[in-house]
Write a protein that holds these residues in place. Sequence first.
Motif, PDB file in Angstrom:
ATOM      1  N   UNK A  60       0.808  -1.213   0.000  1.00 48.15           N
ATOM      2  CA  UNK A  60       0.000   0.000   0.000  1.00 48.15           C
ATOM      3  C   UNK A  60       0.849   1.273   0.000  1.00 48.15           C
ATOM      4  N   UNK A  61       0.473   2.268  -0.788  1.00 46.18           N
ATOM      5  CA  UNK A  61       1.140   3.566  -0.721  1.00 46.18           C
ATOM      6  C   UNK A  61       0.537   4.451   0.360  1.00 46.18           C
ATOM      7  N   UNK A  62       1.240   5.509   0.694  1.00 37.95           N
ATOM      8  CA  UNK A  62       0.662   6.673   1.375  1.00 37.95           C
ATOM      9  C   UNK A  62      -0.098   6.367   2.653  1.00 37.95           C
ATOM     10  N   UNK A  63       0.537   5.638   3.566  1.00 37.91           N
ATOM     11  CA  UNK A  63      -0.123   5.385   4.851  1.00 37.91           C
ATOM     12  C   UNK A  63      -0.061   6.598   5.769  1.00 37.91           C
ATOM     13  N   UNK A  64       0.976   7.426   5.615  1.00 41.59           N
ATOM     14  CA  UNK A  64       1.219   8.510   6.571  1.00 41.59           C
ATOM     15  C   UNK A  64       0.301   9.715   6.344  1.00 41.59           C
ATOM     16  N   UNK A  65      -0.995   9.482   6.511  1.00 43.10           N
ATOM     17  CA  UNK A  65      -1.941  10.590   6.522  1.00 43.10           C
ATOM     18  C   UNK A  65      -2.439  11.039   5.170  1.00 43.10           C
ATOM     19  N   UNK A  66      -2.107  10.327   4.101  1.00 39.19           N
ATOM     20  CA  UNK A  66      -2.523  10.758   2.763  1.00 39.19           C
ATOM     21  C   UNK A  66      -3.621   9.888   2.171  1.00 39.19           C
ATOM     22  N   UNK A  67      -4.051   8.873   2.895  1.00 44.68           N
ATOM     23  CA  UNK A  67      -5.200   8.099   2.447  1.00 44.68           C
ATOM     24  C   UNK A  67      -4.903   7.020   1.429  1.00 44.68           C
ATOM     25  N   UNK A  68      -3.767   6.356   1.548  1.00 46.78           N
ATOM     26  CA  UNK A  68      -3.417   5.307   0.596  1.00 46.78           C
ATOM     27  C   UNK A  68      -4.371   4.139   0.608  1.00 46.78           C
ATOM     28  N   UNK A  69      -4.842   3.748   1.804  1.00 49.27           N
ATOM     29  CA  UNK A  69      -5.783   2.633   1.882  1.00 49.27           C
ATOM     30  C   UNK A  69      -7.085   2.981   1.172  1.00 49.27           C
TER      31      UNK A  69
END
Length: 386
Positions: free
Chosen positions: A132-141
């Motif tokens: 998964x991309x962008x777990x750090x607050x950017x909404x990857x999930x």
Amino acid sequence: MTVLPAIAAFAEDLTAIRRDFHMHPEIGFQEHRTSARVAELLASWGVTVTRGIGGTGVVGVLEGSRPGRTIGLRADMDALPMEEQTNLPYASRTPGVFHGCGHDGHTTILLGAARYLAENRDFAGRAVFIFQPAEEGLGGARAMLADGLFDRFPCDELYGLHNSPYHPHSRVTIRPGIAQAGAGFFDIRITGRGAHGAYPHMGRDPITIGAGLVKELQEIVARNTDPTHAAVVSVTEFHAGSAYNVIPGEAVLRGTFRYLDDADGAMIEGRMRRICEGLAHAHEVEIAADIRTVFGVLSNDPARVANLIDVAQGVVGDLAAPDAELTMGSEDMADLLNVVPGAFFNLGHNGTVPLHNPGYVFDDSILPVGASLFARLVEVRGGAEG
């Protein structure tokens, strides 16, 4: 402890892969090199690969040797926008970007499980490897879900992990039910009217208005949330002004709010908007509030927690237990677990520096442990009846 021998045999390869990721960190939705390397390795082991899911997400699918259930395993790939201060020989080569949360380790652990399962194929069902991309607050999930993740790759169960420098090496901890907070971020811009510091009556001072706003935001939890409910609002940035004698025309506040009950999250957001509207009217200024929920409340399915502990005890023995504390930290695997029942657990290691600290160091010795845990989940749960 019983690390799978085949994984132990290529542990050095895993360390090399992890350190390569560490040297070339990428922030959310920019994980182009990382995702390309993940896809390349998966394909080289005979895993069917799909790229570009939710932006830079990668999904690998591996069929077992006999019919069974589909087990999803998830790892995050993104780094943090911060400088590394470890002086390691494999430190980040990208200024201002650092794997300060260990997602490079999570990615490598999942790759290790994929390699083992691909080389052995002695399992029932299907394994789905979700990078998964962008777990750090950017909404990857949420981006992967919007791209049809589980419509295209249905899973019966889903598991993920996070490294923990707060627990002993190989300690597996997890909490059944609600385990981590939902989270929102906010950006609030106050547009007043600038003036000379000697003549404040000629302006509309956004600094004093902003200071009052900080106080009002703190009272949302103190005076609107049930005292038995956990919630927090934190203003973490306040930007305004550029000179001693100038009242600026604008101030910007940013921060986060956390909650363990969705109704509390909705209440906090609503109160924030009304407070901003009220202060704007009272002070004759404009206040624009961008408030958004970025993670849901993470809830582990109790049955899947029991399954996980059973499998983990076969790898780490008594170091596995469902005794994790409730935390106000957040994790966007929560949104995936809202769709597929599963469990998200912590894996302890010998690091001594907290996550998100510029001196944080991931302990490579847990790579084969984590890979063995993931691999055994597929081997055991793929052949389970439910």
